[in-house]
Design a protein around this motif. Structure first.
Motif, PDB file in Angstrom:
ATOM      1  N   THR A  13      -0.477  69.060  49.777  1.00  0.00           N
ATOM      2  CA  THR A  13      -1.771  69.591  49.833  1.00  0.00           C
ATOM      3  C   THR A  13      -2.920  68.395  49.739  1.00  0.00           C
ATOM      4  OG1 THR A  13      -0.951  71.517  48.556  1.00  0.00           O
ATOM      5  CG2 THR A  13      -3.151  71.257  48.414  1.00  0.00           C
ATOM      6  N   ILE A  14      -3.772  68.747  50.251  1.00  0.00           N
ATOM      7  CA  ILE A  14      -5.093  67.786  50.338  1.00  0.00           C
ATOM      8  C   ILE A  14      -6.264  68.531  49.803  1.00  0.00           C
ATOM      9  CG2 ILE A  14      -6.533  66.127  51.486  1.00  0.00           C
ATOM     10  CD1 ILE A  14      -4.347  65.746  53.525  1.00  0.00           C
ATOM     11  N   LYS A  15      -6.903  67.740  48.802  1.00  0.00           N
ATOM     12  CA  LYS A  15      -7.992  68.392  48.258  1.00  0.00           C
ATOM     13  C   LYS A  15      -9.192  67.601  48.354  1.00  0.00           C
ATOM     14  CE  LYS A  15      -5.529  70.276  44.068  1.00  0.00           C
ATOM     15  NZ  LYS A  15      -5.603  70.356  42.588  1.00  0.00           N
ATOM     16  N   SER A  16     -10.529  68.149  48.535  1.00  0.00           N
ATOM     17  CA  SER A  16     -11.837  67.236  48.961  1.00  0.00           C
ATOM     18  C   SER A  16     -12.941  67.980  48.356  1.00  0.00           C
ATOM     19  CB  SER A  16     -11.728  67.036  50.315  1.00  0.00           C
ATOM     20  OG  SER A  16     -12.991  66.433  50.868  1.00  0.00           O
ATOM     21  N   SER A  17     -13.632  67.083  47.938  1.00  0.00           N
ATOM     22  CA  SER A  17     -14.876  67.622  47.516  1.00  0.00           C
ATOM     23  C   SER A  17     -16.127  67.748  48.348  1.00  0.00           C
ATOM     24  CB  SER A  17     -15.478  66.718  46.154  1.00  0.00           C
ATOM     25  OG  SER A  17     -15.626  65.420  46.797  1.00  0.00           O
ATOM     26  N   GLY A  18     -15.693  66.930  49.690  1.00  0.00           N
ATOM     27  CA  GLY A  18     -16.593  67.058  50.801  1.00  0.00           C
ATOM     28  C   GLY A  18     -16.332  68.260  51.790  1.00  0.00           C
ATOM     29  N   LYS A  19     -17.200  67.934  52.918  1.00  0.00           N
ATOM     30  CA  LYS A  19     -17.204  69.249  53.885  1.00  0.00           C
ATOM     31  C   LYS A  19     -16.581  68.894  55.117  1.00  0.00           C
ATOM     32  CE  LYS A  19     -21.122  71.645  51.733  1.00  0.00           C
ATOM     33  NZ  LYS A  19     -22.456  72.169  52.011  1.00  0.00           N
ATOM     34  N   SER A  20     -15.687  67.699  55.227  1.00  0.00           N
ATOM     35  CA  SER A  20     -15.252  67.150  56.459  1.00  0.00           C
ATOM     36  C   SER A  20     -14.290  68.148  56.944  1.00  0.00           C
ATOM     37  CB  SER A  20     -14.481  65.983  56.233  1.00  0.00           C
ATOM     38  OG  SER A  20     -13.789  65.376  57.221  1.00  0.00           O
ATOM     39  N   THR A  21     -14.507  68.368  58.337  1.00  0.00           N
ATOM     40  CA  THR A  21     -13.478  69.446  59.144  1.00  0.00           C
ATOM     41  C   THR A  21     -12.459  68.703  59.906  1.00  0.00           C
ATOM     42  OG1 THR A  21     -14.916  69.806  60.753  1.00  0.00           O
ATOM     43  CG2 THR A  21     -15.000  71.412  58.703  1.00  0.00           C
ATOM     44  N   SER A  22     -12.574  67.347  60.245  1.00  0.00           N
ATOM     45  CA  SER A  22     -11.743  66.574  60.920  1.00  0.00           C
ATOM     46  C   SER A  22     -11.710  65.185  60.747  1.00  0.00           C
ATOM     47  CB  SER A  22     -12.201  66.646  62.372  1.00  0.00           C
ATOM     48  OG  SER A  22     -13.546  66.041  62.528  1.00  0.00           O
ATOM     49  N   TYR A  23     -10.761  64.491  60.896  1.00  0.00           N
ATOM     50  CA  TYR A  23     -10.577  62.965  60.675  1.00  0.00           C
ATOM     51  C   TYR A  23     -10.012  62.251  62.108  1.00  0.00           C
ATOM     52  CZ  TYR A  23      -8.279  58.831  59.161  1.00  0.00           C
ATOM     53  OH  TYR A  23      -7.745  57.511  59.056  1.00  0.00           O
ATOM     54  N   SER A  24     -10.443  61.190  62.333  1.00  0.00           N
ATOM     55  CA  SER A  24     -10.246  60.512  63.556  1.00  0.00           C
ATOM     56  C   SER A  24      -9.676  59.172  63.218  1.00  0.00           C
ATOM     57  CB  SER A  24     -11.534  59.967  64.444  1.00  0.00           C
ATOM     58  OG  SER A  24     -12.090  61.404  64.781  1.00  0.00           O
ATOM     59  N   GLY A  25      -8.470  58.892  63.708  1.00  0.00           N
ATOM     60  CA  GLY A  25      -7.914  57.636  63.512  1.00  0.00           C
ATOM     61  C   GLY A  25      -6.739  57.318  64.741  1.00  0.00           C
ATOM     62  N   GLN A  26      -6.220  56.257  64.686  1.00  0.00           N
ATOM     63  CA  GLN A  26      -5.028  55.787  65.356  1.00  0.00           C
ATOM     64  C   GLN A  26      -4.037  56.888  65.551  1.00  0.00           C
ATOM     65  OE1 GLN A  26      -4.591  51.476  64.877  1.00  0.00           O
ATOM     66  NE2 GLN A  26      -4.947  51.327  66.817  1.00  0.00           N
ATOM     67  N   ALA A  27      -3.607  57.052  66.805  1.00  0.00           N
ATOM     68  CA  ALA A  27      -2.245  57.984  66.962  1.00  0.00           C
ATOM     69  C   ALA A  27      -1.212  57.168  66.298  1.00  0.00           C
ATOM     70  CB  ALA A  27      -2.235  58.454  68.278  1.00  0.00           C
ATOM     71  N   THR A  28      -0.182  57.870  65.886  1.00  0.00           N
ATOM     72  CA  THR A  28       0.997  57.404  65.341  1.00  0.00           C
ATOM     73  C   THR A  28       1.674  57.158  66.580  1.00  0.00           C
ATOM     74  OG1 THR A  28       0.765  58.824  63.382  1.00  0.00           O
ATOM     75  CG2 THR A  28       3.198  57.736  64.013  1.00  0.00           C
ATOM     76  N   ILE A  29       2.480  55.942  66.791  1.00  0.00           N
ATOM     77  CA  ILE A  29       3.422  55.808  67.549  1.00  0.00           C
ATOM     78  C   ILE A  29       4.856  55.773  67.195  1.00  0.00           C
ATOM     79  CG2 ILE A  29       1.404  54.531  69.181  1.00  0.00           C
ATOM     80  CD1 ILE A  29       2.881  52.063  68.377  1.00  0.00           C
ATOM     81  N   PHE A  30       5.835  55.785  68.234  1.00  0.00           N
ATOM     82  CA  PHE A  30       7.308  55.809  67.780  1.00  0.00           C
ATOM     83  C   PHE A  30       7.971  54.868  68.779  1.00  0.00           C
ATOM     84  CE2 PHE A  30       5.135  59.791  66.751  1.00  0.00           C
ATOM     85  CZ  PHE A  30       5.591  60.025  65.584  1.00  0.00           C
ATOM     86  N   PRO A  31       7.906  53.549  68.446  1.00  0.00           N
ATOM     87  CA  PRO A  31       8.521  52.609  69.190  1.00  0.00           C
ATOM     88  C   PRO A  31      10.126  52.591  68.925  1.00  0.00           C
ATOM     89  CG  PRO A  31       6.838  51.525  67.961  1.00  0.00           C
ATOM     90  CD  PRO A  31       6.922  52.823  67.316  1.00  0.00           C
ATOM     91  N   ASN A  32      10.900  52.173  70.046  1.00  0.00           N
ATOM     92  CA  ASN A  32      12.236  52.216  69.964  1.00  0.00           C
ATOM     93  C   ASN A  32      12.868  53.682  70.070  1.00  0.00           C
ATOM     94  OD1 ASN A  32      12.145  49.516  69.368  1.00  0.00           O
ATOM     95  ND2 ASN A  32      12.545  49.507  67.237  1.00  0.00           N
TER      96      ASN A  32
END
Length: 347
Positions: free
Chosen positions: A170-189
């Protein structure tokens, strides 16, 4: 295919005694404390939780969540991730930590430990030095009652494998963010992704794949920029390799500044800046023992791998003789990969 003896030993001990996350507890690790209750449709805990992911199977061992979240985190605050003692660290490697809101189909990086994951610096050892990592969860990670935390590890030494874990949080937040942008996870091998070769002392091996991973935007209601589920490799250029570009028009190849990264380049005697506690496992012996002595008569090339007669496991050539058989993880079978290499995959 001739390995150094240390590499052969590392692979032998890696048959079952790898690494597993215990906090937040990975689905369905039997070694967490407290141990979460199993879902009604899951018969038992995963006794092979430390095994690598089959090359041609799903990137996570289960798509069934825990009945209840196993951790509650708050956006913008520090969190600690813990791993089970007694594993094999394979000399380190690259670890990714990510958040997902769609059961792992799409995930964005929130922290990375590059080069020496589970160690304080360069190492040829399986004896793990770091079992905990503390980092700040980005403040703009959206709140959700059913998020997933993801760990992905590519080992430095030994057979080219992929290790992953997925936990329900569970993630709690006091802000109003509805999205998060970051690098995609990769799966080498893993099938459809580039293979990162053994580091051979060069801990920059494969870093370009992570640096060039596309960006993805995730939200508690799903995602807006899909991470490709399988990125076909183009070609490899040296040890760093090249990753094919993302197919999504909204993805970007610029790294996200929001995820914290640890490129540990200090000596082995220096403490890790991302670790809060260091422990040495009591044993790195494999938990799955050889089933029987079925070594093939005659000589063999040291370091070669061979599936056993019924495909339930494999053997390794050491000092010109085949070892006893090692069994593949439950539900997988041994498959040949070239003249002298094998992997355990889905039938």
């Amino acid at each position: 295919m001739l390995f150094k003896i240390v590499h052969i030993a590392a692979f032998v001990s890696s048959v079952a005694a790898h690494m597993a996350m215990i906090d937040p507890c990975v689905r369905f690790n039997p070694n967490c404390a407290p141990k979460p209750q199993l879902p009604a449709d899951v018969a038992d805990y995963d006794s092979s939780i430390k095994n690598p992911i089959p090359y041609d199977g799903p990137v996570f061992k289960s798509d069934i969540p825990w009945p209840e979240p196993v951790a509650s985190w708050t956006a913008g605050e520090s969190v600690t991730v813990k791993f089970q003692p007694g594993g094999a660290g394979h000399g380190g490697g690259h670890c990714q930590f990510a958040i997902s809101y769609d059961n792992g189909k799409t995930s964005a990086i929130v922290h990375k430990v590059m080069q020496h994951c589970f160690f304080n610096g360069p190492s040829n050892s399986n004896e793990v030095e770091v079992l905990e990592y503390t980092f700040k969860l980005p403040a703009d990670v959206p709140a959700a009652s059913n998020a997933q935390f993801i760990w992905v590890w590519t080992n430095a030494i030994g057979n080219r494998e992929l290790y992953t874990g997925i936990s329900d949080i569970t993630i709690k937040s006091s802000g109003k963010s509805t999205s998060y942008s970051g690098q995609a996870t990769i799966f080498p091998n893993h099938e459809g992704y580039d293979t990162i070769p053994e580091f051979g002392g060069d801990y920059t091996t494969g870093l370009s794949l992570y640096d060039n991973a596309p960006n993805v935007t995730i939200s508690s209601s799903g995602y807006t920029a899909e991470q490709p589920s399988k990125q076909k490799p183009t070609s490899s250029s040296g040890k760093n390799g090249n990753m094919s570009s993302a197919s999504s028009e909204t993805s970007s190849v610029s790294p996200s500044p929001k995820a914290s990264v640890s490129h540990i380049i200090h000596s082995a005697a220096s403490p890790s800046s991302t670790s809060t506690d260091s422990e040495t496992p009591s044993s790195t012996a494999p938990s799955a023992r050889p089933t029987s002595n079925q070594g093939t008569a005659g000589g063999c090339e040291p370091g070669s791998l061979q599936c056993n007669d019924d495909g339930s496991g494999f053997r390794i050539c050491t000092w010109g003789k085949w070892s006893d058989d090692f069994t593949c993880a439950l539900g997988t079978v041994c498959k040949a990969s070239g003249a002298s290499s094998v992997y355990c995959g889905w039938p």
